[in-house]
Write a protein that holds these residues in place. Structure first.
Motif, mmCIF file in Angstrom:
data_model
loop_
_atom_site.group_PDB
_atom_site.id
_atom_site.type_symbol
_atom_site.label_atom_id
_atom_site.label_comp_id
_atom_site.label_asym_id
_atom_site.label_seq_id
_atom_site.Cartn_x
_atom_site.Cartn_y
_atom_site.Cartn_z
ATOM 1 N N GLN A 1 77.036 63.800 8.671
ATOM 2 C CA GLN A 1 77.986 63.545 7.590
ATOM 3 C C GLN A 1 78.051 64.747 6.658
ATOM 4 O O GLN A 1 77.016 65.272 6.228
ATOM 5 N N LEU A 2 79.268 65.203 6.362
ATOM 6 C CA LEU A 2 79.499 66.274 5.406
ATOM 7 C C LEU A 2 80.341 65.748 4.253
ATOM 8 O O LEU A 2 81.205 64.893 4.450
ATOM 9 N N TYR A 3 80.084 66.269 3.055
ATOM 10 C CA TYR A 3 80.848 65.848 1.880
ATOM 11 C C TYR A 3 80.965 67.031 0.937
ATOM 12 O O TYR A 3 80.001 67.781 0.746
ATOM 13 N N THR A 4 82.147 67.201 0.366
ATOM 14 C CA THR A 4 82.372 68.255 -0.620
ATOM 15 C C THR A 4 83.015 67.653 -1.862
ATOM 16 O O THR A 4 84.048 66.984 -1.780
ATOM 17 N N SER B 1 75.609 61.664 -4.851
ATOM 18 C CA SER B 1 76.290 62.355 -3.755
ATOM 19 C C SER B 1 75.335 62.608 -2.589
ATOM 20 O O SER B 1 75.686 62.398 -1.426
ATOM 21 N N THR C 1 74.415 59.109 -0.914
ATOM 22 C CA THR C 1 75.485 58.504 -0.122
ATOM 23 C C THR C 1 75.777 59.308 1.142
ATOM 24 O O THR C 1 76.118 58.740 2.185
ATOM 25 N N THR C 2 75.626 60.628 1.062
ATOM 26 C CA THR C 2 75.803 61.447 2.262
ATOM 27 C C THR C 2 74.740 61.108 3.294
ATOM 28 O O THR C 2 75.039 60.931 4.490
ATOM 29 N N THR D 1 75.291 57.531 4.768
ATOM 30 C CA THR D 1 76.364 57.473 5.751
ATOM 31 C C THR D 1 75.897 57.994 7.108
ATOM 32 O O THR D 1 76.215 57.418 8.152
ATOM 33 N N SER E 1 72.177 70.855 0.685
ATOM 34 C CA SER E 1 73.319 70.894 -0.220
ATOM 35 C C SER E 1 73.481 72.327 -0.697
ATOM 36 O O SER E 1 72.543 73.123 -0.652
ATOM 37 N N CYS F 1 78.789 71.113 -2.039
ATOM 38 C CA CYS F 1 78.695 70.832 -0.594
ATOM 39 C C CYS F 1 77.434 70.031 -0.281
ATOM 40 O O CYS F 1 76.343 70.362 -0.777
ATOM 41 N N PHE F 2 77.570 69.021 0.576
ATOM 42 C CA PHE F 2 76.451 68.189 0.995
ATOM 43 C C PHE F 2 76.531 67.943 2.496
ATOM 44 O O PHE F 2 77.631 67.763 3.043
ATOM 45 N N GLY F 3 75.373 67.932 3.146
ATOM 46 C CA GLY F 3 75.344 67.658 4.582
ATOM 47 C C GLY F 3 74.082 66.931 4.973
ATOM 48 O O GLY F 3 72.990 67.258 4.497
#
Length: 315
Positions: free
Chosen positions: A194-197, A220, A223-224, A227, A302, A307-309
């Motif tokens: 899961q990636l989130y920006t 953040s 939750t990353t 997921t 992160s 950016c988060f992964g």
């Protein structure tokens, strides 16, 4: 989200890394940058002991050394590699156009068949972004990508030493890490990614080149990771290891509690010993704490610019 089936994923079948021999302790760094002793003391209280210093050496050289070690340790024939992806955080860690860093590494390592390209702008999460790209490519109809090498490398340039600190939470280390991705591998398959920006932090730093405080960082990050765990079909307590990036040791204790896992499952041995090697941290930790067959590990990173992964691996 539904769990990913093993045949739809890639596996991390090998990891190698290369760090400069020169090690600088926190007090020496603060002194040579002209910072007060209180700055070093604050870093030490957060478990930041030292970093590896390339003295402005070539990131390409470290990348090639990491790839060479990976190919040797995994007994991989260079001509069998279908793709090579170079990732980095620092803009100075890539050759200026029209030169191509990925192409240079490809040439030096004899990866003559590999599709070579670069992934950046996800900062310390770029290696995970590269995995996401490669997974999508490998699943495409008539895809020929069955084996790929991802290498990340970063070196602070001369005159930038005072920027190594991330507030009082980490000191950047120079170095490189390479890992091998394969289909049809019986271990270390990627079951969740899961990636989130968060676009609010697109600038990355303030006008003084310092990180911008993120009031939602923990949510953040949590939750990353949650997921990615859901994609794998597991929960936090089922993890054997959490393999973090080497930033904010105290904060990681809080995140472990949020995940509902015992603190001893948080792998922190490399925090003080190695320092923060940009996007390489979780993969270096995977190499150091490989896990037993059938167990689960969560890798997390992160980066600046929100950016988060997170990635879940079944060993």
């Amino acid at each position: 989200m539904h769990a990913l089936s093993p045949d739809s994923t890639l596996s991390v079948s090998g990891v190698a890394y290369c760090l400069p021999e020169r090690v600088i302790d926190t007090g020496t760094w603060a002194n040579r940058c002209g910072f007060p002793k209180s700055r070093a003391s604050a870093l030490l209280r957060n478990g930041v002991r030292q970093f590896h210093d390339a003295a402005a050496g070539s990131p390409v050289a470290f990348a090639c050394d990491a790839v060479a070690a990976l190919l040797e340790e995994t007994r991989t024939i260079p001509s069998s590699v279908d793709a090579l992806v170079y990732t980095h955080t620092m803009q100075s860690s890539v050759l200026a156009p029209p030169s191509g860093t990925a192409a240079l590494i490809q040439s030096r390592m004899g990866l003559t068949r590999a599709l070579a390209f670069s992934v950046m702008q996800q900062n310390c999460v770029s290696p995970m972004a590269a995995i996401r790209v490669l997974r999508a490519m490998s699943l495409a109809e008539r895809s020929t990508i069955r084996r790929a090498v991802v290498v990340c490398a970063d070196v602070f340039g001369s005159g930038c030493d005072h920027l190594r600190a991330i507030q009082d939470l980490a000191l950047h280390s120079d170095g490189a890490c390479a890992f091998l991705l394969e289909h049809d591998c019986a271990r270390n398959y990627i079951a969740g990614l899961q990636l989130y920006t968060d676009s609010r932090y697109f600038r990355g730093t303030d006008d003084n080149l310092q990180p911008v405080p993120d009031d939602r960082y923990y949510w953040s990050a949590f939750t990353t990771m949650r997921t990615a765990l859901a994609q794998a079909g597991i929960t936090g307590p089922e993890l054997t290891h959490v393999l973090p990036h080497h930033v904010n040791l105290a904060g990681w204790s809080r995140l472990a509690s949020m995940l509902g896992i015992p603190q001893e499952r948080l792998f922190i041995s490399n925090f003080a010993r190695i320092g923060h090697v940009f996007g390489a941290d979780p993969f270096i930790n995977l190499r150091t704490a490989p896990g037993h067959p059938g167990t689960w590990s969560l890798l997390f990173s992160s980066g600046l610019a929100g950016c988060f992964g997170a990635m879940v691996i079944r060993h």
